[in-house]
Design a protein around this motif. Structure first.
Motif: not given
Length: 205
Positions: A72-88
């Motif tokens: 997984l690229s950093g961009r894909e990880v960032l997308t997943a973070i925003r979907e699950q924990y947007d305040d992170c």
């Protein structure tokens, strides 16, 4: 780093600590970031994007995220973070110099490698502070971070309509924030945005 035995003093001391997830495939560099941060923060290390998502939960406050990772690229990880924990709060820490593609990315700050100890500690402290603000103010900081990254690295942006759209978005948010922006003094903004040094030449990782 002190051992964190159940019920021990180290665990008590860190019970309210900021948790930082370092996502970096170069093990030596990840260990260096850990050494720079672990005296003051609870640090987790992931060397792949998949490992990062396995370690991610609601207790993670700040993520230092490389853009180029195995799997997984950093961009894909960032997308997943925003979907699950947007305040992170997420800082891209990468040798990939920012281009207009970052306008579609939901990071909170962008640090171009090589990053010094002061760079890493400053961005973590800044992002930890930003968590006190509500979602709309955090969005404002994200937009300002994109503008700062582009102005540091891209140079002349006058001919790019995407940059004009970014500026318009910032102005619209400022208008909706009414007088709140005026309450931020120069010191407040200095505490949130740092001039990170960038490497010379073309980035390769």
């Amino acid at each position: 780093m002190p051992e964190r035995d159940a019920g021990g003093a180290a665990d008590d001391a860190r019970s309210d600590a900021i948790t930082v997830l370092v996502v970096e495939d170069e093990e030596a560099l990840a260990s260096l970031y850990d050494a720079w941060l672990s005296d003051d923060y609870d640090v987790r290390i992931a060397h792949t994007g998949r490992d990062a998502l396995d370690l991610l939960d609601e207790t993670v406050d700040v993520v230092l995220l490389d853009r180029r990772l195995p799997g997984l690229s950093g961009r894909e990880v960032l997308t997943a973070i925003r979907e699950q924990y947007d305040d992170c709060q997420v800082a891209m820490v990468t040798a990939v110099e920012p281009g207009l593609d970052i306008l579609e990315m939901g990071f909170d700050d962008y640090v171009t490698k090589p990053a010094s100890r002061d760079d890493i500690r400053s961005v973590v402290a800044s992002l930890a502070d930003r968590k006190q603000y509500d979602a709309y103010v955090q969005r404002y900081f994200r937009l300002l971070s994109k503008r700062a990254a582009l102005e540091r690295e891209v140079g002349d942006l006058a001919e790019h309509p995407e940059y004009d759209e970014l500026r318009a978005d910032i102005e619209a948010v400022e208008a909706n924030l009414d007088g709140l922006v005026d309450e931020f003094g120069p010191t407040d903004f200095d505490a949130q945005f740092y001039s990170f040094s960038s490497p010379n030449g073309v980035a390769d990782d």
